[in-house]
Design a protein around this motif. Sequence first.
Motif, PDB file in Angstrom:
ATOM      1  N   CYS A   1       9.781 -37.530  92.766  1.00  0.00           N
ATOM      2  CA  CYS A   1       8.851 -37.968  91.732  1.00  0.00           C
ATOM      3  C   CYS A   1       8.254 -36.744  91.032  1.00  0.00           C
ATOM      4  O   CYS A   1       7.877 -35.765  91.681  1.00  0.00           O
ATOM      5  CB  CYS A   1       7.728 -38.823  92.320  1.00  0.00           C
ATOM      6  N   THR A   2       8.174 -36.827  89.714  1.00  0.00           N
ATOM      7  CA  THR A   2       7.488 -35.829  88.906  1.00  0.00           C
ATOM      8  C   THR A   2       6.421 -36.537  88.092  1.00  0.00           C
ATOM      9  O   THR A   2       6.287 -37.777  88.140  1.00  0.00           O
ATOM     10  CB  THR A   2       8.469 -35.106  87.978  1.00  0.00           C
ATOM     11  N   SER A   3       5.694 -35.764  87.307  1.00  0.00           N
ATOM     12  CA  SER A   3       4.666 -36.384  86.471  1.00  0.00           C
ATOM     13  C   SER A   3       5.251 -37.198  85.332  1.00  0.00           C
ATOM     14  O   SER A   3       4.532 -37.951  84.675  1.00  0.00           O
ATOM     15  CB  SER A   3       3.747 -35.296  85.892  1.00  0.00           C
ATOM     16  N   GLY A   4       6.567 -37.069  85.087  1.00  0.00           N
ATOM     17  CA  GLY A   4       7.177 -37.804  83.978  1.00  0.00           C
ATOM     18  C   GLY A   4       8.370 -38.637  84.349  1.00  0.00           C
ATOM     19  O   GLY A   4       9.070 -39.132  83.471  1.00  0.00           O
ATOM     20  N   GLY A   5       8.666 -38.809  85.619  1.00  0.00           N
ATOM     21  CA  GLY A   5       9.821 -39.627  85.964  1.00  0.00           C
ATOM     22  C   GLY A   5      10.091 -39.635  87.454  1.00  0.00           C
ATOM     23  O   GLY A   5       9.358 -39.047  88.262  1.00  0.00           O
ATOM     24  N   GLN A   6      11.185 -40.300  87.812  1.00  0.00           N
ATOM     25  CA  GLN A   6      11.565 -40.447  89.212  1.00  0.00           C
ATOM     26  C   GLN A   6      13.077 -40.535  89.308  1.00  0.00           C
ATOM     27  O   GLN A   6      13.741 -41.158  88.478  1.00  0.00           O
ATOM     28  CB  GLN A   6      10.935 -41.704  89.808  1.00  0.00           C
ATOM     29  N   ALA A   7      13.654 -39.860  90.302  1.00  0.00           N
ATOM     30  CA  ALA A   7      15.086 -39.942  90.598  1.00  0.00           C
ATOM     31  C   ALA A   7      15.251 -40.564  91.975  1.00  0.00           C
ATOM     32  O   ALA A   7      14.548 -40.211  92.916  1.00  0.00           O
ATOM     33  CB  ALA A   7      15.722 -38.554  90.559  1.00  0.00           C
ATOM     34  N   LEU A   8      16.202 -41.494  92.090  1.00  0.00           N
ATOM     35  CA  LEU A   8      16.377 -42.260  93.315  1.00  0.00           C
ATOM     36  C   LEU A   8      17.831 -42.163  93.765  1.00  0.00           C
ATOM     37  O   LEU A   8      18.748 -42.174  92.942  1.00  0.00           O
ATOM     38  CB  LEU A   8      16.007 -43.727  93.092  1.00  0.00           C
ATOM     39  N   ALA A   9      18.033 -42.030  95.069  1.00  0.00           N
ATOM     40  CA  ALA A   9      19.382 -42.000  95.638  1.00  0.00           C
ATOM     41  C   ALA A   9      19.341 -42.629  97.021  1.00  0.00           C
ATOM     42  O   ALA A   9      18.291 -42.697  97.662  1.00  0.00           O
ATOM     43  CB  ALA A   9      19.918 -40.577  95.709  1.00  0.00           C
ATOM     44  N   GLU A  10      20.509 -43.070  97.474  1.00  0.00           N
ATOM     45  CA  GLU A  10      20.627 -43.721  98.777  1.00  0.00           C
ATOM     46  C   GLU A  10      21.398 -42.823  99.734  1.00  0.00           C
ATOM     47  O   GLU A  10      22.398 -42.199  99.353  1.00  0.00           O
ATOM     48  CB  GLU A  10      21.343 -45.069  98.643  1.00  0.00           C
ATOM     49  N   LEU A  11      20.924 -42.740 100.950  1.00  0.00           N
ATOM     50  CA  LEU A  11      21.611 -42.004 102.008  1.00  0.00           C
ATOM     51  C   LEU A  11      22.154 -43.012 103.022  1.00  0.00           C
ATOM     52  O   LEU A  11      21.400 -43.807 103.582  1.00  0.00           O
ATOM     53  CB  LEU A  11      20.661 -41.017 102.698  1.00  0.00           C
ATOM     54  N   ILE A  12      23.455 -42.963 103.228  1.00  0.00           N
ATOM     55  CA  ILE A  12      24.119 -43.818 104.207  1.00  0.00           C
ATOM     56  C   ILE A  12      24.607 -42.925 105.339  1.00  0.00           C
ATOM     57  O   ILE A  12      25.339 -41.955 105.108  1.00  0.00           O
ATOM     58  CB  ILE A  12      25.296 -44.584 103.581  1.00  0.00           C
ATOM     59  N   VAL A  13      24.187 -43.228 106.561  1.00  0.00           N
ATOM     60  CA  VAL A  13      24.585 -42.456 107.737  1.00  0.00           C
ATOM     61  C   VAL A  13      25.431 -43.357 108.632  1.00  0.00           C
ATOM     62  O   VAL A  13      24.983 -44.437 109.034  1.00  0.00           O
ATOM     63  CB  VAL A  13      23.359 -41.923 108.505  1.00  0.00           C
ATOM     64  N   GLN A  14      26.643 -42.919 108.916  1.00  0.00           N
ATOM     65  CA  GLN A  14      27.561 -43.707 109.734  1.00  0.00           C
ATOM     66  C   GLN A  14      27.745 -43.059 111.105  1.00  0.00           C
ATOM     67  O   GLN A  14      27.602 -41.854 111.268  1.00  0.00           O
ATOM     68  CB  GLN A  14      28.924 -43.826 109.045  1.00  0.00           C
ATOM     69  N   GLU A  15      28.071 -43.917 112.074  1.00  0.00           N
ATOM     70  CA  GLU A  15      28.380 -43.437 113.418  1.00  0.00           C
ATOM     71  C   GLU A  15      29.664 -42.592 113.367  1.00  0.00           C
ATOM     72  O   GLU A  15      30.601 -42.924 112.647  1.00  0.00           O
ATOM     73  CB  GLU A  15      28.598 -44.613 114.370  1.00  0.00           C
ATOM     74  N   LYS A  16      29.665 -41.513 114.127  1.00  0.00           N
ATOM     75  CA  LYS A  16      30.868 -40.693 114.183  1.00  0.00           C
ATOM     76  C   LYS A  16      31.958 -41.434 114.956  1.00  0.00           C
ATOM     77  O   LYS A  16      31.692 -42.107 115.936  1.00  0.00           O
ATOM     78  CB  LYS A  16      30.569 -39.354 114.865  1.00  0.00           C
ATOM     79  N   LYS A  17      33.191 -41.280 114.490  1.00  0.00           N
ATOM     80  CA  LYS A  17      34.338 -41.860 115.165  1.00  0.00           C
ATOM     81  C   LYS A  17      35.113 -40.739 115.842  1.00  0.00           C
ATOM     82  O   LYS A  17      35.474 -39.755 115.210  1.00  0.00           O
ATOM     83  CB  LYS A  17      35.237 -42.597 114.176  1.00  0.00           C
ATOM     84  N   LEU A  18      35.350 -40.897 117.129  1.00  0.00           N
ATOM     85  CA  LEU A  18      36.051 -39.875 117.905  1.00  0.00           C
ATOM     86  C   LEU A  18      37.444 -40.381 118.250  1.00  0.00           C
ATOM     87  O   LEU A  18      37.599 -41.444 118.845  1.00  0.00           O
ATOM     88  CB  LEU A  18      35.278 -39.546 119.184  1.00  0.00           C
ATOM     89  N   GLU A  19      38.447 -39.610 117.859  1.00  0.00           N
ATOM     90  CA  GLU A  19      39.829 -39.957 118.184  1.00  0.00           C
ATOM     91  C   GLU A  19      40.269 -39.166 119.409  1.00  0.00           C
ATOM     92  O   GLU A  19      39.959 -37.978 119.542  1.00  0.00           O
ATOM     93  CB  GLU A  19      40.755 -39.642 117.008  1.00  0.00           C
ATOM     94  N   VAL A  20      41.004 -39.844 120.300  1.00  0.00           N
ATOM     95  CA  VAL A  20      41.517 -39.209 121.511  1.00  0.00           C
ATOM     96  C   VAL A  20      42.983 -38.879 121.275  1.00  0.00           C
ATOM     97  O   VAL A  20      43.830 -39.769 121.151  1.00  0.00           O
ATOM     98  CB  VAL A  20      41.360 -40.135 122.736  1.00  0.00           C
ATOM     99  N   TYR A  21      43.289 -37.576 121.172  1.00  0.00           N
ATOM    100  CA  TYR A  21      44.663 -37.144 120.960  1.00  0.00           C
ATOM    101  C   TYR A  21      45.456 -37.152 122.273  1.00  0.00           C
ATOM    102  O   TYR A  21      46.649 -37.449 122.278  1.00  0.00           O
ATOM    103  CB  TYR A  21      44.690 -35.741 120.355  1.00  0.00           C
ATOM    104  N   GLN A  22      44.808 -36.802 123.377  1.00  0.00           N
ATOM    105  CA  GLN A  22      45.472 -36.808 124.688  1.00  0.00           C
ATOM    106  C   GLN A  22      44.459 -37.212 125.747  1.00  0.00           C
ATOM    107  O   GLN A  22      43.423 -36.570 125.887  1.00  0.00           O
ATOM    108  CB  GLN A  22      46.054 -35.426 125.004  1.00  0.00           C
TER     109      GLN A  22
END
Length: 782
Positions: A502-523
């Motif tokens: 927020c500033t004195s003349g406007g506002q900028a908005l954004a969304e943060l999406i956080v996902q669970e990490k996916k772990l792959e088992v190679y061996q």
Amino acid sequence: MPEPGKKPVSAFSKKPRSVEVAAGSPAVFEAETERAGVKVRWQRGGSDISASNKYGLATEGTRHTLTVREVGPADQGSYAVIAGSSKVKFDLKVIEAEKAEPMLAPAPAPAEATGAPGEAPAPAAELGESAPSPKGSSSAALNGPTPGAPDDPIGLFVMRPQDGEVTVGGSITFSARVAGASLLKPPVVKWFKGKWVDLSSKVGQHLQLHDSYDRASKVYLFELHITDAQPAFAGGYRCEVSTKDKFDCSNFNLTVHGEGALVSVLVLAMCPVLHTQGVRETPRDSKLEAPAEEDVWEILRQAPPSEYERIAFQYGVTDLRGMLKRLKGMRRDEKKSTAFQKKLEPAYQVSKGHKIRLTVELADHDAEVKWLKNGQEIQMSGRYIFESIGAKRTLTISQCSLADDAAYQCVVGGEKCSTELFVKEPPVLITRPLEDQLVMVGQRVEFECEVSEEGAQVKWLKDGVELTREETFKYRFKKDGRRHHLIINEATLEDAGHYALCTSGGQALAELIVQEKKLEVYQSIADLMVGAKDQAVFKCEVSDENVRGVWLKNGKELVPDSRIKVSHIGRVHKLTIDDVTPADEADYSFVPEGFACNLSAKLHFMEVKIDFVPRQEPPKIHLDCPGRIPDTIVVVAGNKLRLDVPISGDPAPTVIWQKAITQGNKAPARPAPDAPEDTGDSDEWVFDKKLLCETEGRVRVETTKDRSIFTVEGAEKEDEGVYTVTVKNPVGEDQVNLTVKVIDVPDAPAAPKISNVGEDSCTVQWEPPAYDGGQPILGAES
């Protein structure tokens, strides 16, 4: 959740924006490309623009400029700039000079100079906030282009979705039209919010997606309909359309206003209707039509202390403590003055860059006055102008800056009157908005926003709650000129939400999406069967080399010691158990930290001792071209003969050297070249083999693990013949024959016989020598 997708790369790093220009003024549009040397075309209404008296085209490095000179109503419309396959559209709106005047008219100030042109005008941003443009606020028709606009010559869109505005609780529809005449199959259209959020997964009460096809015009219509709009819906959106071999996308923004803006939107929306119906506008007092500028001094005087910080941020007060001190020191002098008929007001305010007039009226028209700033006398200059008209004395300050924010006094003889001047900075605007972010747990997040002023005061909010400096252990705030950054070093699921600057003349908005990490088992780890005193090794490999974990034995954490070792190198995790005992038989598991999974295996202990069977390898003689036909090795009589034969085999083989014993003491002379060969008797000569096993003397044999060496010192004629090398071990045997020929001086030929004696000739005949020395006889010399 949607997977991150690839955003089409634009050729432009800075895009031209739509502008409003007064008639008769020039309009300048600027664009910057990612690299220099890119060919840029400017268009109006689908037709290319070339340099002329009307249009000016300029290129300097990556910067490209279009100038429209002396703008008139005919120049109003849609323009575009094209670089490669990237195209950006923008609009030029021409306003009449009379309509442009009220926008520049000053707001009334407490001083008498309120009617002077250019003095303390209301900032344009404040007017825009109270009366937002109705474009896209409630109808899809407001989103589309003007009727008769040409089709988009680049890309798949016939009509792109346009920016829109809506009030809280209202509805809005964004439309996109795609040409289908050349398409064999319907195009695939996706709607996104920000960079990654696929709106197809958000369809529900507040969002619907519709599509249709007009067979007459062969145009596909795709619509995004938003109902009951909320402030969180504001931000950047994207529409992507793709076919088998083409791709195009279009970005647009949605602005959501509070409920208070609804009245202003309706008023502006009704203005064109009043004009079209021919309603005659009655002249009104400019003081009534101009928006009243809020007096910051009065707002602070009436506000409780808990509101001081909010007011200072909203109105750009940089020195709140000093201003409150000045406000407290103001005293209204009520006693009658003999020198002043009208004194200065207790306080004034003016916007930065504008001018202001401080006026007093004197009882004596001929009296001289002095003007003081913070106790120091002001000298007349280009910025400070003194005026004396009758009883009025005026101090005019032009192009006010923050340095003019001070206490002023007007002194007449022994009397004086004082005032405070507050220079109000223009509202800080958002020049580059925030962008949505999609990250995994533990990753770094950085929001970046650019504002119009360097060093401006801003506020960061998460889900409407301000993020304070006390939370620096979680959030880090950074300023870099006009850019402001919010950094989260390691994101968690709790960090997901809507972030705002927020500033004195406007506002900028954004969304943060956080996902669970996916772990792959190679061996994964495997079951082991290990005997006593042996070593057991459990090993696994996962996709993330930074993942740590713990090893468990029958569900309890293993503690490493001198016999049990745990290692982690890159993506590989290893558990090593030395000198295995029956107590080590158990279930073993590896549990990665931060993931709800585990890898398990069992260790089986073997009581029966398994005899070690050593590895065995058949023997082998390694010669370049041994074959099974005897190779011939030529040596000059008297020289040293050395036969070096590489061998292999496990266990190490036994080497046997043998020489074939042949009939006769000397080899017969080689027959003439044209004589027939007797190939069938060559092998019949051998009737016995002599074993060679001497390790010393003229003929000796030396054998090591990987080679056997047969040596003859001073080769003689008796040394020539066929030698057989045989290697043996319990697994098998190998054999090679080598032929040795010794070259020596041949025997003398037999006595010649002379016949056919004539006057000048005779015939001489002789028999070849019994021993040719190992080489054919070529001739004889007398």
